[in-house]
Motif scaffolding. Sequence first.
Motif, short mmCIF file in Angstrom:
data_model
loop_
_atom_site.label_atom_id
_atom_site.label_comp_id
_atom_site.label_asym_id
_atom_site.label_seq_id
_atom_site.Cartn_x
_atom_site.Cartn_y
_atom_site.Cartn_z
N GLY A 48 50.47 -28.06 58.06
CA GLY A 48 50.27 -26.62 57.89
C GLY A 48 50.22 -26.21 56.43
O GLY A 48 49.54 -25.25 56.06
N TYR A 49 50.94 -26.93 55.60
CA TYR A 49 50.92 -26.62 54.17
C TYR A 49 49.66 -27.11 53.47
O TYR A 49 49.40 -26.72 52.33
CB TYR A 49 52.15 -27.22 53.47
CG TYR A 49 53.37 -26.37 53.62
CD1 TYR A 49 53.44 -25.13 53.01
CD2 TYR A 49 54.44 -26.79 54.39
CE1 TYR A 49 54.55 -24.32 53.16
CE2 TYR A 49 55.55 -25.99 54.54
CZ TYR A 49 55.60 -24.76 53.93
OH TYR A 49 56.70 -23.97 54.08
N THR A 70 43.89 -29.40 59.65
CA THR A 70 44.65 -28.86 60.77
C THR A 70 43.94 -29.12 62.10
O THR A 70 44.57 -29.50 63.08
CB THR A 70 44.89 -27.35 60.57
OG1 THR A 70 45.52 -27.15 59.31
CG2 THR A 70 45.75 -26.77 61.66
N SER A 71 42.64 -28.91 62.13
CA SER A 71 41.87 -29.14 63.36
C SER A 71 41.92 -30.61 63.77
O SER A 71 42.08 -30.93 64.96
CB SER A 71 40.42 -28.72 63.18
OG SER A 71 40.35 -27.35 62.91
N ALA A 72 41.78 -31.50 62.82
CA ALA A 72 41.83 -32.93 63.12
C ALA A 72 43.21 -33.32 63.64
O ALA A 72 43.33 -34.11 64.59
CB ALA A 72 41.49 -33.74 61.87
N TYR A 111 46.50 -35.09 68.30
CA TYR A 111 47.65 -34.99 69.18
C TYR A 111 47.28 -34.55 70.59
O TYR A 111 47.90 -34.98 71.56
CB TYR A 111 48.73 -34.08 68.58
CG TYR A 111 49.67 -34.90 67.74
CD1 TYR A 111 50.70 -35.60 68.33
CD2 TYR A 111 49.48 -35.02 66.38
CE1 TYR A 111 51.54 -36.40 67.57
CE2 TYR A 111 50.31 -35.80 65.62
CZ TYR A 111 51.33 -36.49 66.22
OH TYR A 111 52.16 -37.28 65.48
N PHE A 112 46.27 -33.74 70.72
CA PHE A 112 45.83 -33.34 72.06
C PHE A 112 45.27 -34.54 72.82
O PHE A 112 45.56 -34.72 74.00
CB PHE A 112 44.78 -32.22 71.98
CG PHE A 112 44.33 -31.73 73.32
CD1 PHE A 112 45.19 -31.02 74.14
CD2 PHE A 112 43.05 -32.00 73.77
CE1 PHE A 112 44.79 -30.59 75.40
CE2 PHE A 112 42.63 -31.56 75.01
CZ PHE A 112 43.50 -30.85 75.83
#
Length: 107
Positions: free
Chosen positions: A59-60, A67-69, A74-75
């Motif tokens: 997030g930082y 972030t999308s990757a 994880y999904f």
Amino acid sequence: MENIDKSKNTAIVAYITIIGSVIAIFMNQEENKSEFGSFHIRQALGLFISFFLLGYFVGYADSWTATSAFYLFYFILWIYGFTGALQGQKRVLPLVGPFFQSTFKSL
């Protein structure tokens, strides 16, 4: 051979949020303990804990691409583990599964 149908509910509940993982730990207590349920609890709990720990730092990065990757990675791992629980299979998560199995071996 272990009766997987009895512990399948425990395995499925483990993948439904981190609270589901905690509930699954209590569902898989000593008198009802199954290796199949324990396997998926270790996988799901490791997945959720690492998601929160690594997600904090991703997030930082302040990068939409990173972030999308991260979320996509994880999904895909979550889907892989969840479908394994639904099908009654003990499939180790790619890349991180052996680490989760050894780290949470007491569960």
